[in-house]
Scaffold this active site. Structure first.
Site, short mmCIF file in Angstrom:
data_model
loop_
_atom_site.label_atom_id
_atom_site.label_comp_id
_atom_site.label_asym_id
_atom_site.label_seq_id
_atom_site.Cartn_x
_atom_site.Cartn_y
_atom_site.Cartn_z
N GLU A 58 11.95 14.16 -5.46
CA GLU A 58 10.75 14.49 -4.56
C GLU A 58 11.11 14.00 -3.05
OE1 GLU A 58 6.02 13.84 -4.34
OE2 GLU A 58 7.20 12.88 -5.77
N ARG A 113 16.91 4.01 -18.08
CA ARG A 113 16.73 3.82 -16.78
C ARG A 113 17.48 2.53 -16.30
NH1 ARG A 113 10.83 2.64 -13.52
NH2 ARG A 113 11.76 1.98 -11.81
N LYS A 164 9.39 3.06 -5.27
CA LYS A 164 8.91 3.53 -4.14
C LYS A 164 7.89 2.81 -3.41
CE LYS A 164 11.07 8.22 -4.50
NZ LYS A 164 10.78 9.59 -4.45
#
Length: 558
Positions: A37, A263, A273
């Site tokens: 994104e 992850r 973020k």
């Protein structure tokens, strides 16, 4: 925490996909994608995801797509698009012509939602976000059906058309998939697939007042591009049933398959973020390319190399679950890449003046010193030697402790690439008692490279000629966070910031071979570590160096 015996070089997903491809589920070639994104900058975790998708596609003679998931106009910006493309190319994963944008598929995604509504598989809902959460239930309680769930198809179609035309305010209505409010998987309890947002998107402007949710758009975008495998991190495993439901209900032939990998986390590093944005916007760091951040721009500015990051990811191999790897492994991979590629030069961080009393007053002797002890092919450089020098203050001890093998009164050491010197007199400040100057003598018979074997010394120290030294500023970095593991939802993370994460040293003295440098050039400062030229440097006027990594290798010791 992972240890070296648990790290594998071949990714488990590669083996799994090879087994699945034996059944020939696709008539098209292998194709993977990385779908960021565009609302922030790539970080080390992103690099792991990119590498996984890119390398598996390449091993299976497939293609790799970069697709921007730009379906939220409130957070996304073209500057992030440019930075992501730049970072990926720098890292060595160039998507070439395969760069796509989810917003380009807006019409197809909208038509897919219409198709679901017509089949009675989606409906327009007027519950507020809080009410949707309340109706959804919990892990131990089933959800309740929305009072709008059984609207007639024609009414849903008309309302959805009105949503598209911008006739309703932001957040007043959503489109939800009609699946199962009693499902043990909360993601299947009539998830929202479209919402109203009256905001301008950087790519489509104000063309659309409605935007699809990621879980709905993602499988459709994959199908449009011919993706065969959607490889994503483990937190999306619970979303896989919804991914498959969308493709099944839209009757996509040979649908792409979602498979998950673990992850990647690093000790003392947070890649959220939200957390990184708080650091930047709160002024705790310089910006998104601050040397202490785990962003790829931060790594690049600090002096990391693409190969070192690639090697780090390859050593880790396939992670099946969420795992934390010691950051010293990344440092180790960096040292391995730099050690035979960088010139070793002498830099004195905390200067102490040395006068060689028996050296000719105005003589300057050019000495040839090797550039890299690991790589003879890098040759040597000329370094001027003169009567007055500077050495590191830490390399002298007036009352040496046990095991100290550098310079002290009436002892000898070798000056790197030069001569033996002996300290004969210590000059101190009469008020503070601080050592200000050393008076030494040198032995002209002990010049390096002449084969002198008369006697040996235990220590070698570096130096710079006082009259020829170049001044520079040097930034030394440590971990940004004190704790090894700070939860991303921690509310007290500001108290975990290491006050010594950045130490700037002014007026460092460096040998004159440093004069001709270029941006991002890397060096080994003898005994101090690896350094690179910072982007703020102005050659010939103002030099700034960043320490990339110290010489000490804690990973090798482990």
């Amino acid at each position: 925490m992972s240890n070296v015996n648990e790290l594998h070089t071949e990714h488990f997903l590669y083996k799994l996909i090879c087994e699945e491809l034996e059944e020939r589920p696709f008539s098209r070639n292998m194709c993977t994608r990385f779908p960021p994104e565009p609302n922030g900058y790539l970080h080390i975790g992103s690099a792991y995801a990119i590498h996984t998708n890119y390398s598996i596609a390449r091993k299976l003679n497939g293609t790799f797509h970069l697709r921007f998931d730009d379906t939220n106009p409130l957070k996304e910006d073209i500057k992030y698009v440019h930075s992501i493309i730049e970072d990926m190319k720098w890292l060595g994963y160039d998507p070439g012509n395969h760069i796509y944008f989810g917003s380009d598929y807006s019409e197809q995604i909208y038509n897919a939602a219409v198709q679901l509504i017509k089949r009675g598989k989606a409906y327009v809902c007027e519950l507020t976000p809080d009410e949707v959460r309340e109706y959804r239930g919990t892990l131990t309680e089933t959800g309740r059906e929305s009072p709008f769930r059984n609207r007639p198809v024609e009414e849903n179609l008309k309302l959805f058309e009105s949503m598209k035309l911008g006739e309703f305010p932001t957040g007043s209505k959503t489109v939800r998939a009609k699946i199962d409010m009693s499902s043990p998987n909360i993601n299947l309890r009539d998830p929202v697939i479209y919402r109203i947002i009256h905001a301008e998107l950087y790519r489509t402007g104000n063309d659309w007042p409605i935007y699809p949710m990621y879980d709905f758009a993602h499988p459709i975008q994959d199908a449009i591009e011919g993706i065969t495998y959607s490889l994503c991190s483990i937190e999306f495993k619970g979303h896989r049933p919804l991914y498959e439901w969308v493709l099944n209900e839209l009757e996509i032939s040979e649908p792409p398959r979602q498979r998950e990998f673990g992850r990647l986390n690093l000790t003392g590093v947070v890649t959220s973020k939200r957390f990184l944005r708080a650091l930047v916007e709160g002024g705790y760091v310089e910006g998104w390319d601050d040397h202490r951040l785990p962003t790829l721009q931060g790594f690049r500015r600090r002096g990391f190399t693409p190969k070192s990051i690639q090697s780090f990811i390859e050593v880790i191999g396939g992670i099946r679950t969420e795992s934390t790897v010691d950051i010293s492994l990344l440092d180790h991979c960096l040292r391995q890449d730099l050690k035979d590629k960088t010139n070793s030069i002498m830099a004195v961080m905390h200067p102490l003046k040395v006068v060689i009393t028996n050296y000719p007053e105005d003589e300057v002797e050019p000495l040839q010193i090797e550039n890299n002890s690991e790589n003879e092919a890098m040759g040597s450089r000329e370094v001027p030697f003169s009567k007055t020098l500077y050495i590191e203050r830490d390399d002298f001890m007036e009352q040496p402790s046990k095991g100290f093998h550098r310079l002290s009164p009436h002892t000898e050491v070798r000056l790197k690439g030069a001569y033996f010197i002996q300290c004969n007199e210590v000059i101190k400040d009469p008020i503070t008692g601080e050592v200000m100057e050393l008076r030494c003598t040198y032995d002209p018979l002990t010049k390096s490279g002449t084969g002198f074997t008369g006697r040996k010394v235990k220590g070698t120290i570096h130096w710079v000629s006082a009259v020829h030294a170049i001044q520079a500023n040097v930034n030394l970095y440590e971990k940004l966070l004190i704790d090894e593991d700070v939860p991303e939802d921690s509310k007290d993370w500001t108290g975990k910031i290491n006050p010594n994460s950045l130490v700037s040293i002014q007026n460092v003295l460096i040998e004159p071979s440093i004069t001709h440098i270029h941006s991002e050039q890397k060096f080994q400062f003898f005994r101090h570590g690896y350094f690179c030229v910072d982007k703020t440097s102005i050659p010939g006027e103002h030099l700034v160096f960043n320490r990339i990594v110290p010489l000490k290798d804690t990973w090798n010791k482990r």
